[in-house]
Design a protein around this motif. Structure first.
Motif, PDB file in Angstrom:
ATOM      1  N   TYR A  61     -20.759  20.108 -10.309  1.00 18.88           N
ATOM      2  CA  TYR A  61     -21.825  20.273  -9.325  1.00 18.88           C
ATOM      3  C   TYR A  61     -22.764  19.074  -9.323  1.00 18.88           C
ATOM      4  CZ  TYR A  61     -26.168  21.652  -7.191  1.00 18.88           C
ATOM      5  OH  TYR A  61     -27.295  21.656  -6.428  1.00 18.88           O
ATOM      6  N   LYS A  62     -23.179  18.623 -10.504  1.00 20.22           N
ATOM      7  CA  LYS A  62     -24.152  17.528 -10.591  1.00 20.22           C
ATOM      8  C   LYS A  62     -23.596  16.233 -10.009  1.00 20.22           C
ATOM      9  CE  LYS A  62     -26.637  19.362 -14.519  1.00 20.22           C
ATOM     10  NZ  LYS A  62     -27.033  19.171 -15.901  1.00 20.22           N
ATOM     11  N   GLY A  64     -21.027  15.950  -7.860  1.00 21.47           N
ATOM     12  CA  GLY A  64     -20.803  16.158  -6.429  1.00 21.47           C
ATOM     13  C   GLY A  64     -22.091  16.069  -5.635  1.00 21.47           C
ATOM     14  N   SER A  65     -23.150  16.670  -6.164  1.00 18.13           N
ATOM     15  CA  SER A  65     -24.450  16.627  -5.499  1.00 18.13           C
ATOM     16  C   SER A  65     -24.988  15.197  -5.435  1.00 18.13           C
ATOM     17  CB  SER A  65     -25.433  17.527  -6.248  1.00 18.13           C
ATOM     18  OG  SER A  65     -26.699  17.458  -5.676  1.00 18.13           O
ATOM     19  N   ASP A  68     -23.055  13.259  -2.829  1.00 20.26           N
ATOM     20  CA  ASP A  68     -23.466  13.712  -1.498  1.00 20.26           C
ATOM     21  C   ASP A  68     -24.799  13.077  -1.092  1.00 20.26           C
ATOM     22  OD1 ASP A  68     -23.158  15.395   0.857  1.00 20.26           O
ATOM     23  OD2 ASP A  68     -24.810  16.576   0.028  1.00 20.26           O
ATOM     24  N   LYS A  69     -25.752  13.033  -2.008  1.00 19.93           N
ATOM     25  CA  LYS A  69     -27.056  12.445  -1.705  1.00 19.93           C
ATOM     26  C   LYS A  69     -26.946  10.948  -1.448  1.00 19.93           C
ATOM     27  CE  LYS A  69     -29.675  15.931  -4.096  1.00 19.93           C
ATOM     28  NZ  LYS A  69     -30.405  16.312  -5.291  1.00 19.93           N
ATOM     29  N   GLU A  72     -25.519  10.302   2.179  1.00 20.86           N
ATOM     30  CA  GLU A  72     -26.262  10.789   3.339  1.00 20.86           C
ATOM     31  C   GLU A  72     -26.735   9.624   4.196  1.00 20.86           C
ATOM     32  OE1 GLU A  72     -29.589  13.099   2.072  1.00 20.86           O
ATOM     33  OE2 GLU A  72     -28.481  14.966   2.130  1.00 20.86           O
TER      34      GLU A  72
END
Length: 94
Positions: A61-62, A64-65, A68-69, A72
């Protein structure tokens, strides 16, 4: 957090400071990832290894997040409305 490390079997052990973090770099952006943030440390009697197990479950999760950021193109906008007949204003109190 201090970790005992041994380079090869039979060599002396040494203590080193371990910083559980990563830095993700994409094009001209850098994003730090704290690998211990959000890890629930149990109560007394819980082995220290449980801390590492909990941190490991959050890795996907960390990362991937963070990716993603970094990718953007636009910063998302968040808006909310206050109702009940109150006048519209740009000042809000919490």
């Amino acid at each position: 957090m201090t970790q005992v490390a041994q380079a090869k079997k039979g060599e002396e052990q040494s203590q080193r400071l371990v910083i559980p973090a990563a830095i993700i770099h994409y094009k001209d952006h850098i994003y730090p990832v704290n690998l211990l943030r959000g890890v629930q440390v149990g109560g007394e009697g819980q082995p220290e290894e449980q801390l590492y197990t909990n941190a490991e479950t959050l890795l996907e999760y960390k990362f991937g997040s963070a990716i993603d950021k970094l990718m953007e193109k636009e910063v998302p906008l968040v808006g909310y409305v206050r109702g009940n007949g109150e006048p519209w204003t740009t000042e809000f109190t919490s």
